[in-house]
Motif scaffolding. Structure first.
Motif, PDB file in Angstrom:
ATOM      1  N   PRO A 275      10.745 -10.756  -1.854  1.00 15.23           N
ATOM      2  CA  PRO A 275      12.045 -10.075  -1.761  1.00 15.23           C
ATOM      3  C   PRO A 275      12.016  -8.743  -1.030  1.00 15.23           C
ATOM      4  N   ARG A 276      10.828  -8.210  -0.730  1.00 15.56           N
ATOM      5  CA  ARG A 276      10.756  -6.949   0.019  1.00 15.56           C
ATOM      6  C   ARG A 276      10.269  -7.169   1.449  1.00 15.56           C
ATOM      7  N   LEU A 277      10.061  -8.425   1.829  1.00 14.21           N
ATOM      8  CA  LEU A 277       9.669  -8.735   3.200  1.00 14.21           C
ATOM      9  C   LEU A 277      10.824  -8.427   4.150  1.00 14.21           C
ATOM     10  N   LYS A 278      10.508  -7.813   5.299  1.00 17.26           N
ATOM     11  CA  LYS A 278      11.538  -7.493   6.281  1.00 17.26           C
ATOM     12  C   LYS A 278      11.290  -8.275   7.564  1.00 17.26           C
ATOM     13  N   LEU A 279      12.347  -8.924   8.061  1.00 17.82           N
ATOM     14  CA  LEU A 279      12.305  -9.670   9.319  1.00 17.82           C
ATOM     15  C   LEU A 279      13.206  -8.972  10.328  1.00 17.82           C
ATOM     16  N   ALA A 280      12.772  -8.982  11.592  1.00 16.58           N
ATOM     17  CA  ALA A 280      13.577  -8.391  12.658  1.00 16.58           C
ATOM     18  C   ALA A 280      13.654  -9.362  13.825  1.00 16.58           C
ATOM     19  N   TYR A 281      14.877  -9.676  14.265  1.00 19.81           N
ATOM     20  CA  TYR A 281      15.092 -10.553  15.416  1.00 19.81           C
ATOM     21  C   TYR A 281      15.363  -9.712  16.655  1.00 19.81           C
ATOM     22  N   SER A 282      14.561  -9.940  17.687  1.00 14.46           N
ATOM     23  CA  SER A 282      14.561  -9.079  18.865  1.00 14.46           C
ATOM     24  C   SER A 282      15.165  -9.788  20.064  1.00 14.46           C
ATOM     25  N   GLU A 283      16.093  -9.130  20.701  1.00 13.59           N
ATOM     26  CA  GLU A 283      16.775  -9.582  21.916  1.00 13.59           C
ATOM     27  C   GLU A 283      17.632 -10.826  21.704  1.00 13.59           C
ATOM     28  N   GLY A 284      18.019 -11.095  20.469  1.00 11.27           N
ATOM     29  CA  GLY A 284      18.876 -12.239  20.201  1.00 11.27           C
ATOM     30  C   GLY A 284      20.350 -11.892  20.149  1.00 11.27           C
ATOM     31  N   GLN A 285      20.668 -10.583  20.280  1.00 11.19           N
ATOM     32  CA  GLN A 285      22.032 -10.113  20.115  1.00 11.19           C
ATOM     33  C   GLN A 285      22.537 -10.441  18.702  1.00 11.19           C
ATOM     34  N   MET A 286      23.843 -10.298  18.448  1.00 17.77           N
ATOM     35  CA  MET A 286      24.293 -10.428  17.061  1.00 17.77           C
ATOM     36  C   MET A 286      25.680 -11.049  16.904  1.00 17.77           C
ATOM     37  N   CYS A 328      19.316  -7.043  16.493  1.00 18.26           N
ATOM     38  CA  CYS A 328      19.487  -5.942  17.439  1.00 18.26           C
ATOM     39  C   CYS A 328      20.377  -6.386  18.596  1.00 18.26           C
ATOM     40  N   PHE A 329      20.917  -5.401  19.306  1.00 20.23           N
ATOM     41  CA  PHE A 329      21.854  -5.698  20.384  1.00 20.23           C
ATOM     42  C   PHE A 329      21.733  -4.628  21.449  1.00 20.23           C
ATOM     43  N   PHE A 330      22.244  -4.930  22.634  1.00 21.39           N
ATOM     44  CA  PHE A 330      22.444  -3.914  23.662  1.00 21.39           C
ATOM     45  C   PHE A 330      23.697  -4.191  24.474  1.00 21.39           C
ATOM     46  N   ARG A 331      24.101  -5.442  24.629  1.00 20.13           N
ATOM     47  CA  ARG A 331      25.396  -5.773  25.229  1.00 20.13           C
ATOM     48  C   ARG A 331      26.016  -6.861  24.367  1.00 20.13           C
ATOM     49  N   GLY A 335      29.807  -8.759  18.722  1.00 21.41           N
ATOM     50  CA  GLY A 335      29.071  -8.351  17.535  1.00 21.41           C
ATOM     51  C   GLY A 335      29.623  -7.068  16.947  1.00 21.41           C
ATOM     52  N   ILE A 336      29.936  -6.101  17.803  1.00 23.85           N
ATOM     53  CA  ILE A 336      30.524  -4.842  17.331  1.00 23.85           C
ATOM     54  C   ILE A 336      31.867  -5.098  16.663  1.00 23.85           C
TER      55      ILE A 336
END
Length: 406
Positions: A275-286, A328-331, A335-336
């Motif tokens: 339950p404290r594991l953290k996952l991060a998805y990179s360059e997949g936008q949102m 994460c996102f950049f364009r 998502g916003i």
């Protein structure tokens, strides 16, 4: 908002310097380790999600790595900053032709200053996004030495003199769970809090996350606070429709791997057991996340008995997303627009330097265009606060302490 906070980018990339393995690989392995070469390139095509590459002494000069049977060239689209948009092609490139910040940490920090970026997490290039290059090697003793050498270079040289602005992201030996656990511990002891992993391990011929094989890895990541970062393409397979479709199809569909991987995790029980594991998805936008969560929750409510998750996943899957997963996102204005469903505490920002998608040197303008109309606290979270919390960075502690006592 009076000023955009300086950005903590959770997805950038590094072009490895030619001296990396000569410097950091133990001497007894250097003859069998990766070697830099400048040589002409022949065919370089991207077909059906895979590269076709040949070496040609008469072709344009290109910097390569030679390792076992692999000949790996650097391409202009992965070192694209500094080129006009129509020049960001599938051509070979040398380090001398690249912007120096691609491979020089001092120059990278200067480019970060130009780009309104305070801190940056960088994925590898030659090892590929989660170390597939070494996992596919025949000589696993040398491959393990290469993983350790890369991590030593990442921690001590690439990040070492940056004052914490370059954030170490390390590899694991994907082929041996015991060695992977040991490497997480070795790096955690020197302050590393991020590891890169495959979004879909079975695509690499590895056990799935459902098998239990990876549980010791997830356990040690949870114990050490190490974030599991999964970049699009870290399964060596990009989504494709027709095998003869142009590369633009794969580029448009790239988020599909992140969506598939996240759904896999939400129904796997991994996030229940850890339950404290953290996952991060990179360059997949949102922008895709709200519907993916809605559908997962609907399936859990309506289909959990025959769907095999009645006892495995006790709460709606979105519960675990909001608790443990970062995007994460950049364009991504969609998502916003759906930020409450995406999660104001789950979204982070990236610049993708130096890839063809990078917002450099206009990241501040791009970010401002996305966050206009949002309150200051949300802007802070998106630009840096969520990344700081995710990675346990030693930034903004005075701000957080003042808020706690206000």
């Amino acid at each position: 908002m009076t000023e955009l906070p300086r950005i903590v980018s959770v997805d950038d990339h590094v072009i490895e310097p030619a001296h990396l393995f000569e410097t950091w690989l133990p001497a007894r392995y250097r003859d069998k380790g990766p070697k830099p070469l400048t040589e002409g390139i022949g065919e370089l095509a991207y077909v059906g999600g895979k590269y076709r590459i040949t070496m040609d002494p008469g072709g344009p000069p290109t910097d390569w790595w030679i390792y076992e049977d692999l000949a790996f060239p650097y391409k202009r689209n992965i070192a694209a900053v500094g080129f006009d948009r129509d020049e960001m092609t599938l051509e070979g490139i040398t380090r001398a032709e690249m912007r120096r910040g691609c491979w020089d940490p001092v120059a990278r920090l200067a480019d970060m200053d130009l780009n309104h970026v305070e801190a940056s997490l960088c994925f590898p290039t030659f090892p590929r996004f989660c170390g597939q290059t070494f996992a596919e090697a025949r000589d696993k003793e040398v491959a393990l030495a290469c993983v350790l050498a890369y991590n030593d270079w990442m921690v001590e040289e690439w990040c070492g003199d940056s004052g914490g602005r370059l954030i170490p992201l390390c590899l694991i030996p994907l082929w041996d769970i015991g060695l992977a656990v040991a490497e997480i511990r070795r790096n955690a002891e020197r302050g590393v809090r991020a590891v890169t992993f495959s979004e879909i391990p079975p695509y690499l011929g590895l056990p799935s996350i459902h098998s239990g094989y990876w549980d010791p890895f997830f356990a040690v990541c949870e114990e050490t606070g190490t974030v599991v970062n999964m970049h699009i393409g870290s399964s060596s397979q990009m989504p494709a429709a027709s095998p003869d479709a142009p590369p633009a199809v794969q580029a448009s569909l790239s988020f599909n791997n992140a969506m598939a991987s996240m759904t896999d995790f939400l129904f796997s029980g991994v996030l229940v057991r850890f339950p404290r594991l953290k996952l991060a998805y990179s360059e997949g936008q949102m922008g895709w996340i709200p519907y993916a969560l809605e559908r997962a929750d609907d399936v859990w409510r309506e289909h959990r008995a025959w769907g095999g998750v009645k006892d495995l996943v006790p709460e709606p899957p979105s519960t675990y997303y909001y608790r443990q997963i970062y995007c994460c996102f950049f364009r991504d204005k969609h998502g916003i627009a759906s930020l409450d469903a995406v999660g104001r505490d789950n979204a982070t920002f990236e610049t993708d330097y130096p890839h063809v998608d990078s917002t450099f040197p206009h990241t501040k303008e791009v970010a401002l265009d996305h966050v206009k109309g949002l309150d200051d606290e949300t802007v802070y979270k998106l630009m840096r606060g969520n990344a700081i919390r995710m990675l346990g960075l030693d930034l903004d502690r005075d701000r957080d302490r003042d808020r706690q006592w206000s």
